[in-house]
Design a protein around this motif. Structure first.
Motif, PDB file in Angstrom:
ATOM      1  N   UNK A 169       0.634  -1.219   0.113  1.00 34.07           N
ATOM      2  CA  UNK A 169       0.197   0.141   0.233  1.00 34.07           C
ATOM      3  C   UNK A 169       0.994   1.137   0.118  1.00 34.07           C
ATOM      4  N   UNK A 170       0.557   2.089  -0.572  1.00 37.54           N
ATOM      5  CA  UNK A 170       0.920   4.157  -0.600  1.00 37.54           C
ATOM      6  C   UNK A 170       0.016   5.099  -0.525  1.00 37.54           C
ATOM      7  N   UNK A 246       7.300   2.089 -11.097  1.00 36.49           N
ATOM      8  CA  UNK A 246       7.704   2.127  -9.667  1.00 36.49           C
ATOM      9  C   UNK A 246       9.692   2.608  -9.414  1.00 36.49           C
ATOM     10  N   UNK A 247       9.016   2.558  -7.854  1.00 44.94           N
ATOM     11  CA  UNK A 247      10.458   3.046  -7.176  1.00 44.94           C
ATOM     12  C   UNK A 247      11.564   2.047  -7.950  1.00 44.94           C
ATOM     13  N   UNK A 260      11.764   8.552  -5.369  1.00 43.94           N
ATOM     14  CA  UNK A 260      12.654  10.695  -6.198  1.00 43.94           C
ATOM     15  C   UNK A 260      13.241   9.475  -6.982  1.00 43.94           C
ATOM     16  N   UNK A 261      13.277   8.060  -7.516  1.00 44.26           N
ATOM     17  CA  UNK A 261      13.887   7.405  -8.409  1.00 44.26           C
ATOM     18  C   UNK A 261      12.299   6.583  -9.107  1.00 44.26           C
TER      19      UNK A 261
END
Length: 279
Positions: A169-170, A246-247, A260-261
């Motif tokens: 989850x986010x 996707x992080x 951030x990436x």
């Protein structure tokens, strides 16, 4: 075995219209598909082509109507072309004309519009479809492949969790899509391009300025806003892939991603669709 239904026509008829009545030229580039239904069964069942209009003729008539309608919006051009088939050929029962527009933006130099210089707009295509028979006309407008995103203000939480769920989850993620949107008119406005632009701007504002609990959540509110913006719309359909970013896990390198990436990925992707209408 009976022939149940048939239609035929010409697709990908590409035409550029240049309107030169004043110093500032106007350009309209369309890819046109014209499909006919009517008394053409014998060409399938009896090798009898006497009532068939050659698809090359359909192409040529598209060019002729384009010359007559240099300044018409896509919806008006499509209706004019559909009606021309009905007027010229009694064997045609209905004509459906679909257009996809390549948008050219006027070039600006030194803060001033250039009269005949243009730059290709690479985001999405305007869409129009007119279906006409000898009693009714239906008009649908919209956009295809219109891409937009926001880098925060979006989350994905409180969904089904079971043994097959691996997605965490986010409450803070990138939300991005490439939208196909079509709206059906109850009555066609006097200025279709202006109303179409207002509908798109309204939906983009809802997307960008409100928190998204899911793409589903945003799409419904975008559709509701479009209906409120344009009373001429009967219903609107939205089809949006959830384009994933996707992080990247930078922990092995002693770093935090800090949202951030990301790795862009087009597939597989979520596919979210809905239709919103008036009660």
């Amino acid at each position: 075995m009976p022939l149940i239904r048939n239609s035929y026509g010409k697709a990908r008829v590409r035409v550029m219209r240049v309107h030169k009545d004043c110093e500032h030229h106007e350009v309209r580039e369309l890819a046109v598909q014209a499909m006919l239904e009517g008394d053409f069964g014998a060409s399938y069942t009896a090798a009898d082509n006497r009532l068939v209009i050659a698809t090359d003729t359909i192409k040529n008539l598209t060019y002729v109507v384009a010359r007559e309608a240099l300044d018409d919006a896509a919806e008006e051009f499509a209706e004019r072309l559909a009606q021309r088939f009905l007027h010229l050929y009694p064997q045609v029962a209905s004509a459906t004309v679909t257009t996809h527009e390549t948008k050219w933006l006027r070039a600006r130099f030194g803060g001033r519009d250039h009269p005949h210089g243009f730059i290709l707009d690479g985001n999405g295509q305007g869409f129009a479809r007119v279906g006409a028979d000898r009693g009714t006309v239906s008009v649908v407008s919209g956009f295809t492949g219109y891409s937009f995103m926001k880098t925060t203000g979006s989350g994905w939480e409180n969904y089904v969790m079971d043994e097959f769920t691996t997605l965490p989850e986010t409450s803070d993620r990138i939300a991005a899509t490439s939208m196909d949107a079509t709206w059906r008119w109850s009555r066609v406005p006097a200025d279709c391009p202006a109303v179409n632009a207002a509908i798109l701007e309204t939906m983009l504002e809802v997307f960008a300025t409100t928190y998204s609990h899911s793409l589903q959540d945003s799409l419904l509110r975008m559709g509701e806003a479009a209906l409120a913006c344009a009373p001429e719309i009967e219903e609107i359909s939205l089809s949006c892939p959830n384009k994933h970013y996707l992080p990247v896990n930078l922990a092995p390198f002693g770093l935090s991603s800090d949202n951030a990436v990301f790795v862009p990925t087009d597939e597989p992707h979520g596919q979210i669709e809905c239709t919103v209408g008036r009660s």
